[in-house]
Structures are given as structure tokens and as C-alpha cells.
Design an enzyme around this catalytic site. Sequence first.
Site, PDB file in Angstrom:
ATOM      1  N   LEU A  80       0.877  -1.173   0.000  1.00 39.42           N
ATOM      2  CA  LEU A  80       0.000   0.000   0.000  1.00 39.42           C
ATOM      3  C   LEU A  80       0.914   1.223   0.000  1.00 39.42           C
ATOM      4  O   LEU A  80       1.958   1.224   0.657  1.00 39.42           O
ATOM      5  CB  LEU A  80      -0.890   0.037   1.252  1.00 39.42           C
ATOM      6  CG  LEU A  80      -1.979  -1.032   1.390  1.00 39.42           C
ATOM      7  CD1 LEU A  80      -2.717  -0.852   2.709  1.00 39.42           C
ATOM      8  CD2 LEU A  80      -2.954  -0.989   0.229  1.00 39.42           C
ATOM      9  N   ASP A  81       0.525   2.261  -0.746  1.00 37.19           N
ATOM     10  CA  ASP A  81       1.301   3.502  -0.722  1.00 37.19           C
ATOM     11  C   ASP A  81       1.405   4.007   0.709  1.00 37.19           C
ATOM     12  O   ASP A  81       0.530   3.765   1.545  1.00 37.19           O
ATOM     13  CB  ASP A  81       0.618   4.581  -1.571  1.00 37.19           C
ATOM     14  CG  ASP A  81       0.622   4.240  -3.050  1.00 37.19           C
ATOM     15  OD1 ASP A  81       1.491   3.460  -3.478  1.00 37.19           O
ATOM     16  OD2 ASP A  81      -0.249   4.764  -3.771  1.00 37.19           O
ATOM     17  N   ARG A  82       2.468   4.730   0.974  1.00 32.75           N
ATOM     18  CA  ARG A  82       2.713   5.253   2.314  1.00 32.75           C
ATOM     19  C   ARG A  82       1.478   5.959   2.903  1.00 32.75           C
ATOM     20  O   ARG A  82       1.132   5.763   4.063  1.00 32.75           O
ATOM     21  CB  ARG A  82       3.885   6.239   2.266  1.00 32.75           C
ATOM     22  CG  ARG A  82       4.142   6.949   3.581  1.00 32.75           C
ATOM     23  CD  ARG A  82       5.130   8.093   3.398  1.00 32.75           C
ATOM     24  NE  ARG A  82       5.933   8.209   4.607  1.00 32.75           N
ATOM     25  CZ  ARG A  82       7.228   8.408   4.632  1.00 32.75           C
ATOM     26  NH1 ARG A  82       7.899   8.515   3.509  1.00 32.75           N
ATOM     27  NH2 ARG A  82       7.883   8.502   5.761  1.00 32.75           N
ATOM     28  N   THR A  96      -1.669   5.717   1.975  1.00 32.57           N
ATOM     29  CA  THR A  96      -2.904   4.930   1.911  1.00 32.57           C
ATOM     30  C   THR A  96      -2.981   4.060   3.160  1.00 32.57           C
ATOM     31  O   THR A  96      -2.006   3.416   3.529  1.00 32.57           O
ATOM     32  CB  THR A  96      -2.925   4.033   0.657  1.00 32.57           C
ATOM     33  OG1 THR A  96      -2.821   4.849  -0.502  1.00 32.57           O
ATOM     34  CG2 THR A  96      -4.207   3.216   0.586  1.00 32.57           C
ATOM     35  N   ARG A 145      -5.405   6.184  -7.901  1.00 34.07           N
ATOM     36  CA  ARG A 145      -5.037   7.602  -7.939  1.00 34.07           C
ATOM     37  C   ARG A 145      -5.038   8.136  -9.376  1.00 34.07           C
ATOM     38  O   ARG A 145      -5.537   9.227  -9.646  1.00 34.07           O
ATOM     39  CB  ARG A 145      -3.678   7.786  -7.267  1.00 34.07           C
ATOM     40  CG  ARG A 145      -3.704   7.429  -5.789  1.00 34.07           C
ATOM     41  CD  ARG A 145      -2.310   7.274  -5.194  1.00 34.07           C
ATOM     42  NE  ARG A 145      -1.573   8.524  -5.238  1.00 34.07           N
ATOM     43  CZ  ARG A 145      -0.309   8.638  -4.844  1.00 34.07           C
ATOM     44  NH1 ARG A 145       0.337   7.569  -4.383  1.00 34.07           N
ATOM     45  NH2 ARG A 145       0.305   9.807  -4.911  1.00 34.07           N
TER      46      ARG A 145
END
Length: 295
Positions: free
Chosen positions: A136-138, A140, A237
Site C-alpha cells: 500500500l502507498d505510504r 494509503t 489515484r
Amino acid sequence: MNKQRQNPNMEQYKVEKSEELLSFLLDTMSNRSRNSVKSILTRGQVFVNNKEVTKHNFRLEPGYTVTIQKNKAAKAATFEKMKILYEDDSIIVIEKDSGLLSVATEKEKSLTAYKQLMSYVRKINAKNRVFVVHRLDRDTSGVMLFAKSEKVKQTLQSGWKDMVKERSYVALVEGTVKKHEGTITSWLKENETFKMYSSQKPNDGKKAITHYKVIKANNNLSLLSVYLETGRKNQIRVHMADLGHPVVGDKKYGSKFNPIGRLGLHAIVLAFNHPVTGEFLRFKSDIPSVFLKKR
């Protein structure tokens, strides 16, 4: 020892002789490895006479009651910006907060979900490891899965498309999304600055399919339920920006304001067949309260 009547989440035993707790548990759970039994103790899943006990050498006496709570998250462990939702011998499922890296980058090698879990499993046994299955993105938040062996990691990654039955998010986006539900399809590519972008030309990049449905909206923001048919880097995104409604707080993909102080993206559900047992498991996280505040 005598096994007592129990509810589905508890196993209860009467102690018949004086011995140490770890010894008792190894005998009681003879189908589990020593590491697994020690892990159950460390996580605070064992109660003696209704009091939680984590000491391996705790002395049991005849007549004591030992209760084992199944699949209890790591109460005995302390984590920063994350918590364990589920753990067994093969996998760990966590809920990650916004702002925590999944794994290290060149810029930051300290606080990550991966490093915290590695430290946690090595307290049980120095040889234990965890393996990253997906990221997961930082910024998110939400549900994330790790494997506890290379073999399980490979099983999950090679069978991801078939094993994962549901992977959904909630996204808080800018503006009012007029079409109540829809599907966005494009081919995603990465430029020299590592920013992803869409191409409508078939096979010009990796195919990405995102389904969305409006949960609620006002004049400035829309809260969407988002279901991934494919899992590409920054897919939601990019696709929200393509829709003309970038994710709140996502400057990289065109967000103009950030009333919530974080990225408006949360991995709410991850459901999959267990890589070893085949059991269907579904984990759901609450929508962050900041996404729901009236404006």
C-alpha cells in the site's frame, strides 16, 4: 488434562499435574510446532484461571484452568501506526495507518510495517521472517497481507488473481461525481519521474480496470467505493484523476486541496482463499472517521 466445553473461539483445559505452562501447551497442542506455541503465548492468547499469562515457565498446579483464545491479534506486541488483525503459522494480516511505509525506501529505512513485523516475529524465534506479498502507498491506509515463508509468498503472488476474491477501497475525491457508478479502463505506464499515467491505446502499458460507486457526495467532495479488477501501481489515484476527480490530498495527480490532512484513500476489504488451508478469509477495516465528517 481434561478438555472442557467451549465456545468456537476458545479451548479450555483442566490441569491434572504440576508443570510449566509451555510444557503443558506443547503437550496440549501437539499438532503445532514449538515456534507456533511460543507465538500463541507471546501474543497473549493464553489465560490461566482467567488471567492472561505470557511467561513460558509459569507454574501450573492441579485444578487450574487453562484457556487458549484462537486467532487473537498480537496484544502483547506494540506497533506504531499499525495493528495485527489476524495471524497464523502462514500469514499475518495488518491494518496500516496513513503515513507508514509498507517497506523501506532509499530515503527511509527505519519505521516500516515490514520492519516492525520482522522484529515482532523474531522475538519468537531469531530465524523467523516475514515476506511482502503486496504493498500500500505510504499515505494509503487499510488492510494489508504478509506471508511468513518464501513458499507462502510465492503461492500468494503467483495465484493472486485467482486467490483474491475481493479487494476494495474507499476514496474521498474532489468535486461531485455525477455518474453514480462506472468503470475506468486504461493502460498504465510510468514516466522518467516515476509518475504513472494512462494511455487509451490497447497494450500501451499494463491494463488497469477500476470500478467505482458513489457512497455519498456534497458540493465539494465525493466518497466512493472502489473495486480493483487489476492491481497496478497508483491505479486508483491515476484513474480518479482521469475521471476529473483526483483523490483528496493527492498533489501528484492533481489534487488542489486537502481538508482532511491526509490522502483520501483507504483499503477497506481484502478477501482471499488461505494459501495453505484454502479457507475463505475476509478482513474489513472501518472507513476512517475523517472521511465521513460533514463539511
